[in-house]
Design an enzyme around this catalytic site. Structure first.
Site: not given
Ligand SMILES: O=c1ccn([C@@H]2O[C@H](COP(=O)(O)O)[C@@H](O)[C@H]2O)c(=O)[nH]1
Length: 312
Positions: A117
């Protein structure tokens, strides 16, 4: 798909959008595995010492775990999404680990979408873009998430490398977190903030469509927890691939996320549905011995992939 570590010139030098869709069509699903090594969740079978982020043993343990994960998944997932923050938190050793993992995935022909990001003035964005998207970068990934808050001029350096080298650029649009709406849903005359950004991205996505599939290398990040917003964005951006995080741990309902997808030659397509914690760390298996962990992990991975297949 890829060449030797750190000298990789993405064979989709061609095109990230095409590569994602072609892989998804051949696998029959669009599951993306998030590589977020939350140190406290690394299974006992791999842990070493106190797992403090500054300990070299922690980095080795994390590497062993993630290499095992990649070995067990490289034939099953469309792409990997390492979360940069998790590696940065381990200092320079963590960043070196990320570089080794990217190379390891590329050696196996996999795609890497780095979730970092990035967002800053164009002169700085140029350095971020070179750091990850230039083919001669020390850590060249296939796609990068970027933040549009500072304006379209600040995403231009990434788009430039997308035009030249086919790299993927995913613009954060409507996120998965509980507070996402506070700013992103604010309304102006042109619609909500995320709709205004999407309108601005439309011509840019159309410029970056792949010759093979028609999908763009300029994608958008939309939370799997936001199906209604997803549908609105799809009307504005018919060619943009979605990155849909929030499936699994954040409880995004993927039966409703079909609003992000459109019919392809045989199934719905147009996005990557991503899960990190819920897939990497099957509940209740933290303390399991190695054999039990591998069985639980494979079972969880296949369940998550099946759930994605079922909605397409
Ligand atoms: O809107 C968003 C953008 C990025 N993320 C990222 O995705 C993963 C989600 O991890 P989980 O363990 O599946 O919850 C994480 O790296 C976030 O920084 C997001 O969740 N939402």
């Amino acid at each position: 798909m890829s060449k030797a570590p750190n000298t990789k010139s993405f064979e989709t030098e061609s095109h990230f959008g095409d590569a994602v869709i072609e892989c998804a069509r051949s696998l029959g699903h669009c599951f993306c595995l998030g590589l977020d090594p939350h140190l406290s969740m690394i299974p006992e079978a791999f842990r070493a010492g106190d797992m403090h982020p500054g300990n070299p043993a922690t980095v080795s343990a994390t590497e062993k775990f993630l290499l095992e994960v990649i070995d067990r998944t490289s034939h099953r997932v469309v792409a990997y999404k390492p979360q940069s923050a998790m590696y940065e938190a381990m200092g320079s050793a963590g960043i070196n680990l990320l570089e080794r993992l990217v190379a390891y995935i590329h050696e196996r022909g996999g795609l890497v979408l780095l979730d970092a990001k990035r967002g800053d003035i164009a002169a700085t964005a140029e350095a971020y873009a070179r750091a990850y998207l230039a083919p001669d970068s020390p850590n060249p990934v296939d796609a990068l998430t970027v933040n549009p808050y500072m304006g379209l001029d600040t995403i231009e350096p990434y788009l430039d490398l997308s035009r030249k080298h086919g790299k993927g650029v995913y613009v954060v649009l409507r996120t998965s977190n509980p507070g996402a709406g506070a700013f992103q849903d604010l309304r102006s005359e042109g619609g909500t903030v995320y709709e205004v950004i999407a309108e601005n991205l439309r011509p840019l996505t159309e410029d970056l469509c792949g010759a093979q599939t028609g999908w763009s290398s300029l994608g958008v990040v939309v939370g799997a927890t936001a199906p209604a917003e997803s549908a609105k964005i799809r009307e504005i951006l018919p060619k943009a691939l979605y990155l849909l995080p929030g499936y699994g741990y954040q409880k995004g309902d993927i039966t409703r996320i079909t609003s992000a997808l459109v019919p392809g030659p045989s199934k719905l397509e147009g996005g990557l549905i991503s899960s990190s914690r819920a897939t990497l760390f099957p509940q209740g298996e933290h303390d399991s011995p190695y054999q039990k962990w591998t069985a639980a992990f494979t079972d969880q991975l296949e369940r998550h992939i099946k759930a994605v297949e079922d909605i397409l």
